[in-house]
Design an enzyme around this catalytic site. Structure first.
Site, PDB file in Angstrom:
ATOM      1  N   HIS A 163       0.797  -0.793   0.683  1.00  0.00           N
ATOM      2  CA  HIS A 163      -0.079   0.145  -0.090  1.00  0.00           C
ATOM      3  C   HIS A 163       0.918   1.186  -0.075  1.00  0.00           C
ATOM      4  CE1 HIS A 163       0.280  -0.334   4.355  1.00  0.00           C
ATOM      5  NE2 HIS A 163       0.654   1.646   4.475  1.00  0.00           N
ATOM      6  N   LYS A 167       0.586   5.490  -1.986  1.00  0.00           N
ATOM      7  CA  LYS A 167       0.234   6.909  -1.092  1.00  0.00           C
ATOM      8  C   LYS A 167       0.845   7.790  -1.988  1.00  0.00           C
ATOM      9  CE  LYS A 167       2.019   5.039   3.435  1.00  0.00           C
ATOM     10  NZ  LYS A 167       1.140   4.964   4.576  1.00  0.00           N
ATOM     11  N   GLU A 201       7.387   3.922  14.169  1.00  0.00           N
ATOM     12  CA  GLU A 201       5.987   4.317  14.543  1.00  0.00           C
ATOM     13  C   GLU A 201       5.652   4.079  15.761  1.00  0.00           C
ATOM     14  OE1 GLU A 201       2.977   1.734  12.280  1.00  0.00           O
ATOM     15  OE2 GLU A 201       4.116   0.078  13.411  1.00  0.00           O
ATOM     16  N   ASP A 220       8.467  -7.316   7.780  1.00  0.00           N
ATOM     17  CA  ASP A 220       7.006  -6.064   7.461  1.00  0.00           C
ATOM     18  C   ASP A 220       6.994  -5.306   7.190  1.00  0.00           C
ATOM     19  OD1 ASP A 220       4.180  -5.994   8.148  1.00  0.00           O
ATOM     20  OD2 ASP A 220       5.040  -4.393   9.809  1.00  0.00           O
ATOM     21  N   HIS A 225       7.659  -2.480   2.221  1.00  0.00           N
ATOM     22  CA  HIS A 225       7.404  -0.810   1.372  1.00  0.00           C
ATOM     23  C   HIS A 225       8.900  -0.726   1.287  1.00  0.00           C
ATOM     24  CE1 HIS A 225       3.631  -1.932   2.822  1.00  0.00           C
ATOM     25  NE2 HIS A 225       3.852  -1.858   4.226  1.00  0.00           N
ATOM     26  N   LYS A 324       9.037   0.479  15.695  1.00  0.00           N
ATOM     27  CA  LYS A 324       7.394   0.299  16.499  1.00  0.00           C
ATOM     28  C   LYS A 324       7.182   0.655  17.848  1.00  0.00           C
ATOM     29  CE  LYS A 324       4.544  -3.525  14.729  1.00  0.00           C
ATOM     30  NZ  LYS A 324       3.136  -1.983  14.257  1.00  0.00           N
TER      31      LYS A 324
HETATM   32  P1  NDP Z   1      -5.194 -10.606  11.361  1.00  0.00           P
HETATM   33  O1  NDP Z   1      -4.369 -11.910  11.684  1.00  0.00           O
HETATM   34  O2  NDP Z   1      -5.522 -10.124  11.832  1.00  0.00           O
HETATM   35  O3  NDP Z   1      -6.343 -11.580   9.951  1.00  0.00           O
HETATM   36  C1  NDP Z   1      -6.133 -12.116   9.422  1.00  0.00           C
HETATM   37  C2  NDP Z   1      -7.421 -12.517   8.660  1.00  0.00           C
HETATM   38  O4  NDP Z   1      -6.763 -13.841   7.809  1.00  0.00           O
HETATM   39  C3  NDP Z   1      -8.384 -13.233   9.754  1.00  0.00           C
HETATM   40  O5  NDP Z   1      -9.817 -12.729   8.932  1.00  0.00           O
HETATM   41  C4  NDP Z   1      -8.440 -14.756  10.017  1.00  0.00           C
HETATM   42  O6  NDP Z   1      -9.708 -14.777  10.057  1.00  0.00           O
HETATM   43  C5  NDP Z   1      -8.317 -14.911   8.418  1.00  0.00           C
HETATM   44  N1  NDP Z   1      -7.825 -16.392   8.716  1.00  0.00           N
HETATM   45  C6  NDP Z   1      -6.347 -17.107   8.878  1.00  0.00           C
HETATM   46  N2  NDP Z   1      -5.780 -18.366   8.401  1.00  0.00           N
HETATM   47  C7  NDP Z   1      -7.361 -18.292   7.866  1.00  0.00           C
HETATM   48  C8  NDP Z   1      -7.774 -19.407   7.826  1.00  0.00           C
HETATM   49  N3  NDP Z   1      -7.420 -20.978   7.248  1.00  0.00           N
HETATM   50  N4  NDP Z   1      -9.604 -19.581   7.422  1.00  0.00           N
HETATM   51  C9  NDP Z   1      -9.540 -18.705   7.262  1.00  0.00           C
HETATM   52  N5  NDP Z   1      -9.689 -17.811   7.971  1.00  0.00           N
HETATM   53  C10 NDP Z   1      -8.707 -17.303   7.898  1.00  0.00           C
HETATM   54  O7  NDP Z   1      -3.956 -10.205  10.088  1.00  0.00           O
HETATM   55  P2  NDP Z   1      -3.775  -8.913   9.245  1.00  0.00           P
HETATM   56  O8  NDP Z   1      -5.510  -8.349   9.059  1.00  0.00           O
HETATM   57  O9  NDP Z   1      -3.884  -7.752  10.621  1.00  0.00           O
HETATM   58  O10 NDP Z   1      -2.858  -8.828   8.399  1.00  0.00           O
HETATM   59  C11 NDP Z   1      -3.633  -9.835   7.065  1.00  0.00           C
HETATM   60  C12 NDP Z   1      -2.630  -9.326   6.227  1.00  0.00           C
HETATM   61  O11 NDP Z   1      -2.554  -8.303   5.466  1.00  0.00           O
HETATM   62  C13 NDP Z   1      -0.973  -9.804   6.348  1.00  0.00           C
HETATM   63  O12 NDP Z   1       0.014 -10.104   5.594  1.00  0.00           O
HETATM   64  C14 NDP Z   1       0.112  -8.239   7.067  1.00  0.00           C
HETATM   65  O13 NDP Z   1       1.494  -7.940   5.730  1.00  0.00           O
HETATM   66  C15 NDP Z   1      -0.757  -7.600   5.997  1.00  0.00           C
HETATM   67  N6  NDP Z   1      -0.688  -5.797   6.135  1.00  0.00           N
HETATM   68  C16 NDP Z   1      -1.418  -5.774   7.624  1.00  0.00           C
HETATM   69  C17 NDP Z   1      -1.600  -4.534   7.562  1.00  0.00           C
HETATM   70  C18 NDP Z   1      -2.353  -3.969   9.151  1.00  0.00           C
HETATM   71  O14 NDP Z   1      -1.922  -2.459   9.551  1.00  0.00           O
HETATM   72  N7  NDP Z   1      -3.370  -4.889   9.751  1.00  0.00           N
HETATM   73  C19 NDP Z   1      -0.578  -3.292   6.960  1.00  0.00           C
HETATM   74  C20 NDP Z   1      -0.721  -3.930   5.564  1.00  0.00           C
HETATM   75  C21 NDP Z   1      -0.637  -5.243   5.556  1.00  0.00           C
HETATM   76  P3  NDP Z   1     -10.057 -15.287  12.110  1.00  0.00           P
HETATM   77  O15 NDP Z   1      -9.644 -13.773  12.361  1.00  0.00           O
HETATM   78  O16 NDP Z   1     -11.281 -16.261  11.708  1.00  0.00           O
HETATM   79  O17 NDP Z   1      -8.775 -16.449  12.197  1.00  0.00           O
END
Ligand code: NDP
Length: 453
Positions: A163, A167, A201, A220, A225, A324
């Protein structure tokens, strides 16, 4: 005329979807109301329809016009799925219609398993895949992921997301560089002594151990980035701003990039925060945060110095750093210019020119030496400063727009993703072998005291 799009977010219950992706969609629907988006959320969590609708409404946010929110929530649905299970995925794809966008907001290990599970399933015509960074968790898994993706859809339907490329301040680098004679003529080793790209951050772990503790600051932030920002900063002039021209030059710049002195130990530093305070908030010791496994030795602050082996940049160190829980959250690019070759006798104290390109807030500051008030032969630094216009679109709005339009300019090509891993992999190996000490810093401080910051 409306443009219908089906957007399935896989990992819809996660932090990214709620905090960045759906809010980005909200800003996109504000500036581009012609998109008629059917939003399908998928994750392993049990969520009722009402719970899902509530989350979508909240996340679209106040930037999204009421009519667009109403339109999205009238058609949105949530599916509880195991995203690594072929049967679950087959069922999902069969209900998405033609040319859907599958946005994988998932950690890299799950993305890899999902792409394996997709092999052999009928893929809807025109399916576009968005994949979050980090792309894989090392060079080998990035290669494997690229192979799997190549078996699913053509490269121009794959959108590897970083992302930072969405920006506006990062994209502005191209305009700043290539349309200003005063910068373009000085953008080389003859005039620039060193460059620092820093994204620190104040946020600490904030409950994200499940993802972050397996990644750390190097994977990360720097691997994705910051190396892309470096490539945009240093690349040669593209013939045009189309995706092929720009992404070819990004790839080329990264192929020229290597660790300083080819020495992963001397070229890198790492550290982890201990308990402290930020803005009146108590921050616990990183290793005491829920979900953290201290034996992983995950760094929360990473630094690496690289060089670019071209005639333009030979000998100029580029220091990339991200961390961080830092009190002084520096964020941007600092360009330190060399002193002039000769200063007339009589001048006292000549500060160097410094160009700072701030990412948050987005601004440009240029430090120049000017005559001090008290003594016309003494020199002070004065700063010329301007704020940069912020795009009404959040970065994820820009990115979704580019996926919906099918333009991969703002996304990462497969070879670039592998190149980024190739650069940092020796550092990760040196860290895993314990060759570089894991220093400590107090949350809310500036970093380890031994780093002479
Ligand atoms: P989270 O751990 O908060 O969320 C991961 C998601 O994946 C949840 O919805 C989880 O569902 C789902 N999930 C994981 N395993 C399974 C599975 N086997 N089947 C179904 N659903 C599954 O991670 P983030 O959202 O923070 O990050 C996700 C990606 O985005 C990462 O690669 C990260 O690097 C990238 N990213 C994140 C940023 C951020 O600020 N959060 C910024 C930029 C990039 P459940 O909870 O139901 O297991």
């Amino acid at each position: 005329m409306t443009t219908p799009v089906t957007l399935a977010i896989l990992g819809a219950s996660g932090d990214l979807a709620h905090r960045l992706l759906i809010p980005g969609l909200g800003t996109l629907l504000n500036t581009h109301p012609h998109y008629d988006v059917t939003l399908v959320g998928c994750a392993a969590d049990e969520l009722t329809h009402d719970e899902w609708v509530g989350r979508v409404k909240e996340a679209l946010g106040d930037k999204c016009p009421k009519e667009s929110i109403e339109r999205v929530i009238a058609t949105t649905r949530y599916e509880k799925l195991d995203l690594t299970n072929s049967e679950d995925l087959r069922g999902l794809l069969s209900g998405l219609g033609e040319a859907p966008v599958l946005y994988l907001a998932l950690p890299p290990s799950i993305t890899l398993r999902l792409c394996e599970a997709l092999q052999g399933i009928d893929i809807p015509a025109g399916l576009r895949l968005g994949l979050e960074k980090p792309f894989g968790s090392d060079l080998e898994s990035a290669r494997r992921l690229n192979e799997l993706l190549a078996g699913l859809v053509p490269e121009n339907q794959i959108f590897r997301i970083d992302h930072f490329l969405g920006k506006s301040v990062v994209l502005n680098l191209l305009g700043l560089r290539f349309t200003n004679r005063i910068f373009e003529q000085t953008w080389n080793k003859h005039n620039i002594e060193r460059v620092e790209i820093t994204v620190d951050e104040a946020l600490a772990l904030e409950g994200r151990a499940r993802y972050y503790d397996g990644a750390g600051a190097m994977r990360d932030m720097i691997q994705s980035h910051l190396l892309l920002v470096l490539a945009l900063f240093a690349m040669e002039e593209p013939p045009s701003l189309n995706e092929r021209d720009v992404r070819d030059l990004i790839a080329l710049m990264l192929r020229h990039t290597q660790l300083w002195d080819d020495d992963p130990v001397a070229a890198s530093r790492r550290a982890r925060y201990t308990a402290g305070q930020i803005g009146g908030r108590e921050i616990p010791n990183y290793v005491d945060e829920p979900g953290v496994d201290p034996s992983r030795n995950t760094e929360t602050l990473a630094e690496v110095t690289v060089r670019i082996n071209t005639d333009r940049w030979a000998g100029v160190p580029f220091r990339l750093r991200s961390g961080k829980a830092l009190g002084d959250a520096r964020n941007g690019i600092t360009v330190l210019f060399r002193p002039v070759d000769h200063v007339p006798d009589g001048f006292i104290g000549v500060p160097p020119n410094v160009l700072s390109i701030g990412m948050k807030p987005a601004n440009i500051k240029l430090g120049i030496s000017t005559n001090a008030e008290s003594n016309r032969f003494a020199l002070d630094q004065s700063v010329l400063s301007t704020d940069l216009a912020e795009s009404p679109l959040k970065p994820y709005g820009e990115i979704l727009d580019s996926i919906f339009r099918g333009d991969p300019l703002l996304t990462v090509r497969g070879d670039v993703a592998e190149e980024c891993w190739r650069i940092v992999e020796p550092v990760i190996e040196a860290w895993e072998s314990g060759l570089v000490p894991l220093d400590e810093y107090r949350a809310g401080g500036a970093g380890p005291s031994s780093w002479n910051l």
